[in-house]
Design a protein around this motif. Structure first.
Motif, PDB file in Angstrom:
ATOM      1  N   ALA A  21      30.425  59.254  41.943  1.00 19.27           N
ATOM      2  CA  ALA A  21      30.313  58.380  40.775  1.00 19.27           C
ATOM      3  C   ALA A  21      30.049  56.959  41.236  1.00 19.27           C
ATOM      4  O   ALA A  21      30.632  56.480  42.220  1.00 19.27           O
ATOM      5  N   PRO A  22      29.154  56.257  40.556  1.00 19.55           N
ATOM      6  CA  PRO A  22      28.901  54.866  40.922  1.00 19.55           C
ATOM      7  C   PRO A  22      30.125  53.993  40.667  1.00 19.55           C
ATOM      8  O   PRO A  22      30.985  54.321  39.842  1.00 19.55           O
ATOM      9  N   VAL A  23      30.217  52.898  41.383  1.00 17.49           N
ATOM     10  CA  VAL A  23      31.337  51.971  41.263  1.00 17.49           C
ATOM     11  C   VAL A  23      30.862  50.732  40.500  1.00 17.49           C
ATOM     12  O   VAL A  23      29.883  50.106  40.903  1.00 17.49           O
ATOM     13  N   VAL A  24      31.545  50.443  39.421  1.00 18.79           N
ATOM     14  CA  VAL A  24      31.239  49.254  38.630  1.00 18.79           C
ATOM     15  C   VAL A  24      32.487  48.383  38.599  1.00 18.79           C
ATOM     16  O   VAL A  24      33.544  48.821  38.135  1.00 18.79           O
ATOM     17  N   ARG A  25      32.370  47.174  39.111  1.00 20.39           N
ATOM     18  CA  ARG A  25      33.508  46.248  39.056  1.00 20.39           C
ATOM     19  C   ARG A  25      33.188  45.139  38.057  1.00 20.39           C
ATOM     20  O   ARG A  25      32.223  44.389  38.242  1.00 20.39           O
ATOM     21  N   VAL A  26      33.997  45.062  37.018  1.00 22.55           N
ATOM     22  CA  VAL A  26      33.835  44.049  35.966  1.00 22.55           C
ATOM     23  C   VAL A  26      34.767  42.894  36.284  1.00 22.55           C
ATOM     24  O   VAL A  26      35.989  43.075  36.408  1.00 22.55           O
ATOM     25  N   MET A  27      34.196  41.713  36.412  1.00 18.23           N
ATOM     26  CA  MET A  27      34.963  40.514  36.780  1.00 18.23           C
ATOM     27  C   MET A  27      34.971  39.564  35.593  1.00 18.23           C
ATOM     28  O   MET A  27      34.004  38.848  35.334  1.00 18.23           O
ATOM     29  N   GLY A  28      36.062  39.586  34.853  1.00 17.91           N
ATOM     30  CA  GLY A  28      36.202  38.686  33.705  1.00 17.91           C
ATOM     31  C   GLY A  28      36.644  37.309  34.159  1.00 17.91           C
ATOM     32  O   GLY A  28      37.669  37.166  34.832  1.00 17.91           O
ATOM     33  N   VAL A  29      35.872  36.292  33.791  1.00 13.44           N
ATOM     34  CA  VAL A  29      36.107  34.954  34.334  1.00 13.44           C
ATOM     35  C   VAL A  29      36.095  33.922  33.212  1.00 13.44           C
ATOM     36  O   VAL A  29      35.760  34.213  32.065  1.00 13.44           O
ATOM     37  N   ARG A  30      36.450  32.721  33.579  1.00 14.91           N
ATOM     38  CA  ARG A  30      36.191  31.564  32.740  1.00 14.91           C
ATOM     39  C   ARG A  30      34.939  30.886  33.292  1.00 14.91           C
ATOM     40  O   ARG A  30      34.713  30.863  34.496  1.00 14.91           O
ATOM     41  N   HIS A  31      34.171  30.297  32.399  1.00 12.46           N
ATOM     42  CA  HIS A  31      32.847  29.812  32.792  1.00 12.46           C
ATOM     43  C   HIS A  31      32.908  28.839  33.958  1.00 12.46           C
ATOM     44  O   HIS A  31      32.227  29.002  34.950  1.00 12.46           O
ATOM     45  N   HIS A  32      33.710  27.791  33.868  1.00 15.75           N
ATOM     46  CA  HIS A  32      33.782  26.802  34.942  1.00 15.75           C
ATOM     47  C   HIS A  32      35.219  26.771  35.466  1.00 15.75           C
ATOM     48  O   HIS A  32      36.080  26.083  34.916  1.00 15.75           O
ATOM     49  N   GLY A  33      35.464  27.496  36.536  1.00 17.66           N
ATOM     50  CA  GLY A  33      36.795  27.520  37.106  1.00 17.66           C
ATOM     51  C   GLY A  33      36.745  27.773  38.593  1.00 17.66           C
ATOM     52  O   GLY A  33      36.170  28.778  39.043  1.00 17.66           O
ATOM     53  N   PRO A  34      37.314  26.894  39.411  1.00 20.51           N
ATOM     54  CA  PRO A  34      37.226  27.074  40.868  1.00 20.51           C
ATOM     55  C   PRO A  34      37.931  28.320  41.362  1.00 20.51           C
ATOM     56  O   PRO A  34      37.452  28.983  42.292  1.00 20.51           O
ATOM     57  N   GLY A  35      39.077  28.657  40.748  1.00 18.74           N
ATOM     58  CA  GLY A  35      39.774  29.869  41.175  1.00 18.74           C
ATOM     59  C   GLY A  35      38.978  31.109  40.840  1.00 18.74           C
ATOM     60  O   GLY A  35      38.873  32.042  41.642  1.00 18.74           O
ATOM     61  N   SER A  36      38.409  31.133  39.641  1.00 21.96           N
ATOM     62  CA  SER A  36      37.572  32.267  39.250  1.00 21.96           C
ATOM     63  C   SER A  36      36.364  32.379  40.169  1.00 21.96           C
ATOM     64  O   SER A  36      35.973  33.483  40.587  1.00 21.96           O
ATOM     65  N   ALA A  37      35.745  31.240  40.496  1.00 20.63           N
ATOM     66  CA  ALA A  37      34.579  31.257  41.374  1.00 20.63           C
ATOM     67  C   ALA A  37      34.937  31.767  42.757  1.00 20.63           C
ATOM     68  O   ALA A  37      34.206  32.570  43.365  1.00 20.63           O
ATOM     69  N   ARG A  38      36.076  31.324  43.275  1.00 19.50           N
ATOM     70  CA  ARG A  38      36.512  31.769  44.598  1.00 19.50           C
ATOM     71  C   ARG A  38      36.812  33.268  44.585  1.00 19.50           C
ATOM     72  O   ARG A  38      36.487  33.998  45.528  1.00 19.50           O
ATOM     73  N   ALA A  39      37.426  33.724  43.483  1.00 21.36           N
ATOM     74  CA  ALA A  39      37.753  35.148  43.378  1.00 21.36           C
ATOM     75  C   ALA A  39      36.501  36.002  43.279  1.00 21.36           C
ATOM     76  O   ALA A  39      36.430  37.094  43.856  1.00 21.36           O
ATOM     77  N   VAL A  40      35.506  35.542  42.551  1.00 14.79           N
ATOM     78  CA  VAL A  40      34.257  36.287  42.432  1.00 14.79           C
ATOM     79  C   VAL A  40      33.583  36.403  43.793  1.00 14.79           C
ATOM     80  O   VAL A  40      33.105  37.478  44.186  1.00 14.79           O
ATOM     81  N   ALA A  41      33.542  35.293  44.541  1.00  5.60           N
ATOM     82  CA  ALA A  41      32.911  35.329  45.861  1.00  5.60           C
ATOM     83  C   ALA A  41      33.628  36.323  46.773  1.00  5.60           C
ATOM     84  O   ALA A  41      32.985  37.098  47.508  1.00  5.60           O
ATOM     85  N   ALA A  42      34.980  36.335  46.730  1.00  3.88           N
ATOM     86  CA  ALA A  42      35.738  37.261  47.575  1.00  3.88           C
ATOM     87  C   ALA A  42      35.516  38.704  47.139  1.00  3.88           C
ATOM     88  O   ALA A  42      35.362  39.612  47.977  1.00  3.88           O
ATOM     89  N   ALA A  43      35.470  38.936  45.826  1.00  6.54           N
ATOM     90  CA  ALA A  43      35.270  40.301  45.330  1.00  6.54           C
ATOM     91  C   ALA A  43      33.891  40.823  45.686  1.00  6.54           C
ATOM     92  O   ALA A  43      33.721  42.011  46.002  1.00  6.54           O
TER      93      ALA A  43
END
Length: 832
Positions: A21-43
Motif C-alpha cells: 500500500a502506498p504511504v501518504v503522510r498528511v502534515m497539517g500546519v499553520r501557514h506561517h510558523g517556524p515550528g511547523s516549517a521545521r517539522a515539515v522539513a524533518a518529516a
C-alpha cells in the motif's frame, strides 16, 4: 502521521510494488510558523516522498520548479490574475518560515515533483464574480494585504475573500491598518493565522477589510485545544507546542485527530460557504488520487490543519468528489511569482492568515542556538543605530529577565511576550516609543523578497525592471528619499519614469517637499517604497501598452476624453513633466475645445495655474510649449471676459472661494513673461476695484493686488483703504475689506502709516456691539500673520498717535492686578 492509503495499482506498476500500500503522510500546519516549517522539513527528510502535494492553486504547478532558482528569495508570493481583467487578482504569500516554502525548496533540492492541490486560481477568482462573497474556509484565510482593483486604487471599499479563505485587503497605504475582519468560519490562533495554510489573498479595491455580516463565526479550534490543555491564551499554547519546538518534530497525527473531532462538533456553515469548502477538499483528494494512480508510493501532503482530516486515511469514492466539482466556475488566469514584504505577512496589515511578528518568527526559524540572546543583540544594534546608550550589559540583563519570566510563567522558552517585556524594562527604560521602533525594525521587519528574471511576467513589467536597472533604481520595501537634480540626465530620466508610473496608477514614488531651499524648478525630492500591490498595478496597467512611455501615453489620451476642465489642465502638467510628447498634442486639442465650450468661470480659473506651471518646465526639461502658450493665452482671455459677471451678488463663502481663485490666477499670470494677457488681466482687476456691488473680501484683495503690481500707487491704495473704512458701510463689510486687503502679510501695516492710521482710528471708534460683530473677522485676519509681523504691527501702533488723541494716565488697582501679574511672571520665567 503515516497512513497506508490503498489504491488500485495501475497496469504499469510492477507486481511487488502493487502488493504494498502506498504511504501518504498528511502534515497539517499553520501557514506561517517556524515550528511547523521545521517539522515539515524533518518529516520530508524522514519520508523521502516520491511526490509532494502543497495546498495552493493547482494551475501554479509550472512555477513550483522555480523554487530551485537562488534568485527566488522569500518573502515572495504567487500572483494569479484574470487575463480579462488583470486588476482581479489573488496572492499566495510565502516566507522562509512558511511550511509550504520549506516543502517547495526541499522538493527542488531533491528533484522531487511538486504539485499544488487546491482549487485552480480561475475558480478562486470566478467565485468573486457571482455577486457573493467567497466563503472563508478554515482559518487559513490569507486576507488580501496587498492587492487592489483598478477601480478601487483610491482605497474605497474592499473585496471579500477570493476563494473563501481571504479576508480583506491591506490597510495601507499606509498603512495604519489594524487587523482584518475575521472570516466567517476561520479558526484562528492568537497570531491571527489559524492552523491552516495556503489560501490566497484576493486583489481587491481598498484598504479596509469588509464586514462579513450574517456569517456566523466558527469557534477557534486553537483556542479550544489551548483551553483543553489548561492555557488561557491560544497563541501561547500554539507557540509552546509547535512553533518553539527545536527538535523538528511536530504532533501532526495528534493535530489531525484533534481537528477531526473539532470538525464533527463545529456548527454548520451557510450553504454557499459549505459548498465552497466541499469543492476545495474534493479537489485536493482528486489530486491525491491522480498522484497515487500515476505510481507514486510515498506522498507528502502539506495542507492547513483544518483540511488534514479530509485527506487522511481512507478517501471517499472518487465519483462523489467528481460530482462535487461538476460545474466548478472558471475564469482565464495567468500566474507568476512576485516579491512580497515581511510587513505584509503581519496580521495587522489586514492579512487574515498573517502573524503578529514575522521578524521574530524568521529569527526563530533561522537561529539554531541562543535564540533569546541573539535577539537581544539585534535589538541593541537597532537602538545603537539611533545613538542610544545601549551596552552589552543591557543585552545580558534583558536576556536573563526574559528567561526568568518564562520560568515564572511555566513556559519552555521565552516567547515574544517575555522578550518584549524584558526589552521594554531593560533596554527602553519603559519608553513605548523606543519599543515601537524595535517592533517596526525587527519584530515585524520590512524585508523585500526577490524573483529571478526567468519568472513569467507581462512585457510592461519587464520594461519597468529594465529601466529601473538602467537608472539604478532598486525595488525596495523600506521607504527612502531620493533627491533629484533635473539638470542631470540620469536624475531627469528618473523623475520622468516615476511620473509616468504615477500616470499609470503605479505609485512607486511619492513627490515630497524638497529639504533643499531653492528658487529654481530643477530640484525634486521623492519618497520611494515598493509595495507588493504595485505588482498588480503593473499587471493592470499592461493593458495600455508594452512599455512604460507607450502605456502612459495611451492611458492619458483615454482619460482625457472624460476629464473635467481643471483635471484636464492638471493632466497637461503631468504629461509635460512625464515627457510624453505624443500625448500632449491630443491633450491640447481636447483642452482647447473643452475651454471653448465650458461656461463655468470657476473651471476656467482653476485650469490656469496648472497650465502656467506646465509652461515653466521648458526651462529645465527642454519641452517645447508653443502650442501650450497659445492655449493659455486663450484661457486668460476667456477668464477676463467672464470674471466681471461671475463676481456679482456673492455670499460670504462664495466670495472667499472667488478670492482664492483670483489669487491663484493672478500668481499664475504674473509668472508669465510680460505680454498682452498680463495687461488684460490687470485691466480686468482695475475694472472690478471700483464696483460698489463687489463683496468686501474681493474688493480689498483686488486693491491689494493692484497695489503690488504698481497699477495703483501707494497713496491711491491708502485712499481706497480709508474710503472703505469710512461711514456708509456696515462693520462686517469693512472687516471683510480689511481681511481681503491684508490677508497674507502684516508688514504692510507695520511699514505704511497711511494704512495703519485709518485702520487704528476705525477700530478705536467701534461701539461695543460693532466691535463684537467684527472681532472674529479681525482675529482671523491678524491670526494669519506671523508672530514677528504681529509684533511689528503692535510696535507701529504704539509709535502712532491718532489726531486729537491724548495719553491720559490710567489708575491701576495693584491689589486686583497682583494675581494676574504673578501668573504672567511665572509664564515668562521672571521674578517680581
Amino acid at each position: 502521521m503515516t497512513t497506508g492509503t490503498a489504491a488500485d495499482a495501475p497496469p504499469d506498476v510492477p507486481p511487488d510494488a502493487a502488493s504494498t500500500a502506498p504511504v501518504v503522510r498528511v502534515m497539517g500546519v499553520r501557514h506561517h510558523g517556524p515550528g511547523s516549517a521545521r517539522a515539515v522539513a524533518a518529516a520530508l527528510e524522514e519520508l523521502q516522498p516520491d511526490v509532494v502535494l502543497i495546498e495552493g492553486p493547482a494551475d501554479a504547478d509550472p512555477l513550483a520548479v522555480l523554487a530551485a532558482d537562488p534568485d527566488l528569495r522569500p518573502p515572495v508570493a504567487l500572483l494569479a490574475y484574470a487575463t480579462d481583467a488583470p486588476s482581479q487578482a489573488a496572492f499566495w504569500p510565502f516566507a522562509v518560515f512558511s511550511p509550504e516554502w520549506q516543502a517547495l525548496t526541499w522538493a527542488a533540492a531533491h528533484e522531487v515533483p511538486v504539485r499544488f492541490c487546491d482549487l485552480p486560481s480561475g475558480a478562486v477568482l470566478a467565485a468573486r464574480t457571482d455577486g457573493r462573497d467567497a466563503p472563508a474556509a478554515d482559518g487559513d484565510a490569507d486576507g488580501a494585504d496587498g492587492a487592489r482593483e483598478a477601480d478601487g486604487a483610491d482605497g474605497a471599499g474592499a473585496d471579500p475573500a477570493a476563494d473563501g479563505d481571504a479576508a480583506g485587503t491591506d490597510r495601507a497605504a499606509g498603512a495604519d491598518a489594524d487587523g482584518a475582519d475575521q472570516d466567517a468560519d476561520a479558526p484562528r490562533d492568537a497570531d491571527g493565522g489559524g492552523p491552516d495554510a495556503g489560501d490566497p489573498e484576493p486583489s481587491t479595491g481598498g484598504d479596509v477589510p469588509p464586514a462579513r455580516d450574517g456569517h456566523a463565526l466558527r469557534t477557534d479550534p486553537v483556542a479550544q485545544l489551548a483551553s483543553a490543555a489548561g492555557y488561557t491564551d491560544p497563541e501561547r499554547w500554539w507557540e509552546d507546542v509547535v512553533e518553539h519546538r527545536r527538535d523538528g518534530a511536530a504532533p501532526f497525527a495528534v493535530l489531525t485527530e484533534a481537528m477531526a473531532a473539532l470538525r464533527e462538533a463545529a456548527e454548520p456553515l451557510p450553504a454557499h460557504e459549505a459548498e465552497h469548502e466541499e469543492r476545495r477538499e474534493a479537489h485536493m483528494r482528486q489530486t491525491l488520487r491522480a498522484v497515487l494512480k500515476s505510481g507514486a508510493r510515498r506522498v507528502a501532503v502539506v495542507c492547513g490543519a483544518w483540511h488534514a482530516p479530509a485527506l487522511d486515511g481512507k478517501l471517499p469514492p472518487a465519483s462523489h468528489d467528481a460530482k462535487v466539482l461538476r460545474g466548478l466556475p472558471k475564469r482565464p488566469t495567468a500566474t507568476t511569482w512576485v516579491p512580497w514584504t515581511a510587513s505584509r505577512l503581519a496580521f495587522a496589515s489586514g492579512y487574515g492568515a498573517g502573524v503578529t511578528s514575522p521578524g521574530w518568527y524568521h529569527h526563530l526559524f533561522t537561529t539554531e542556538t541562543d535564540v533569546t540572546a541573539r535577539w537581544m543583540v539585534r535589538v541593541a544594534g537597532v537602538l545603537r543605530a539611533e545613538d542610544l546608550p545601549v551596552s552589552s550589559a543591557h543585552a545580558i540583563e534583558a536576556t536573563r529577565l526574559a528567561d526568568a519570566l518564562a520560568v515564572m510563567r511555566g513556559r519552555p522558552h521565552p516567547g515574544l511576550e517575555e522578550v518584549t517585556e524584558a526589552i521594554r524594562a531593560v533596554m527602553c527604560d519603559g519608553d513605548d516609543l523606543l519599543l515601537e521602533l524595535v517592533t517596526g525594525r525587527l519584530v515585524v521587519g520590512e524585508a523585500l523578497g526577490t524573483v529571478p528574471g526567468s519568472v513569467p511576467t507581462v512585457p510592461l513589467e519587464a520594461d519597468l525592471r529594465a529601466t529601473g536597472r538602467r537608472l539604478r533604481l532598486k525595488l525596495d520595501a523600506v521607504p527612502r528619499d531620493l533627491a533629484l537634480d533635473l539638470r542631470k540626465d540620469t536624475d531627469r530620466d528618473r523623475s520622468t519614469l516615476l511620473r509616468r508610473l504615477r500616470l499609470l496608477g503605479v505609485h512607486w514614488g511619492t513627490p515630497q517637499t524638497s529639504a533643499v531651499r531653492s528658487t529654481g524648478t530643477f530640484r525634486e525630492t521623492w519618497s520611494l517604497a515598493w509595495k507588493p500591490e504595485l505588482s498588480v498595478a503593473v499587471v493592470d496597467a499592461a493593458m495600455w501598452g508594452t512599455t512604460v512611455p507607450g502605456a502612459a501615453t495611451a492611458k492619458v489620451v483615454d482619460t482625457a476624453g472624460n476629464a473635467a476642465l481643471p483635471a484636464l489642465t492638471g493632466l497637461v502638467e503631468d504629461v509635460l513633466a512625464a515627457d510624453l510628447p505624443d500625448a500632449l498634442g491630443a491633450l491640447l486639442s481636447e483642452l482647447d475645445a473643452r475651454a471653448a465650450r465650458d461656461v463655468d468661470t470657476a473651471h476656467l480659473m482653476a485650469a490656469l495655474p496648472a497650465l502656467v506651471r506646465a509652461e515653466r518646465y521648458t526651462d529645465v526639461r527642454g519641452t517645447r510649449t508653443t502650442d501650450l502658450t497659445r492655449v493659455v493665452d486663450a484661457l486668460v482671455i476667456r477668464t477676463c471676459a467672464a470674471l466681471p459677471a461671475a463676481v456679482s451678488s456673492l455670499d460670504d463663502d462664495a466670495a472667499a472661494r472667488m478670492r482664492d481663485a483670483v489669487d491663484a490666477v493672478h500668481a499664475a499670470v504674473m509668472l508669465r513673461d510680460p505680454g498682452h494677457t498680463r495687461d488684460l488681466w490687470l485691466a480686468t482687476l482695475a475694472g472690478l476695484a471700483d464696483r460698489p456691488d463687489l463683496a468686501g473680501v474681493l474688493a480689498g484683495r483686488v486693491t491689494r493686488l493692484l497695489r503690488e503690481t504698481g497699477t495703483l500707487s501707494t497713496q491711491d491704495a491708502a485712499t481706497r483703504f480709508g474710503r472703505a473704512l469710512s461711514v456708509g458701510a456696515t462693520p462686517p463689510h469693512k472687516a471683510a475689506w480689511v481681511e481681503g486687503f491684508l490677508a497674507g502679510t502684516g508688514l504692510l501695516l507695520a511699514r505704511d502709516t497711511d494704512l495703519l492710521d485709518p485702520l487704528d482710528t476705525w477700530v478705536a471708534t467701534l461701539d461695543e456691539q460693532e466691535f463684537t460683530d467684527v472681532l472674529p473677522l479681525l482675529r482671523r485676519t491678524f491670526g494669519g500673520f506671523a508672530p514677528a509681523e504681529r509684533r511689528a504691527v503692535g510696535d507701529a501702533v504704539r509709535r502712532t498717535t491718532r489726531p486729537g488723541a491724548t495719553l491720559a494716565p490710567v489708575d491701576v488697582d495693584e491689589d486686583l492686578a497682583a494675581p494676574a501679574l504673578a501668573a504672567v511672571a511665572l509664564i515668562l520665567g521672571v521674578s517680581r
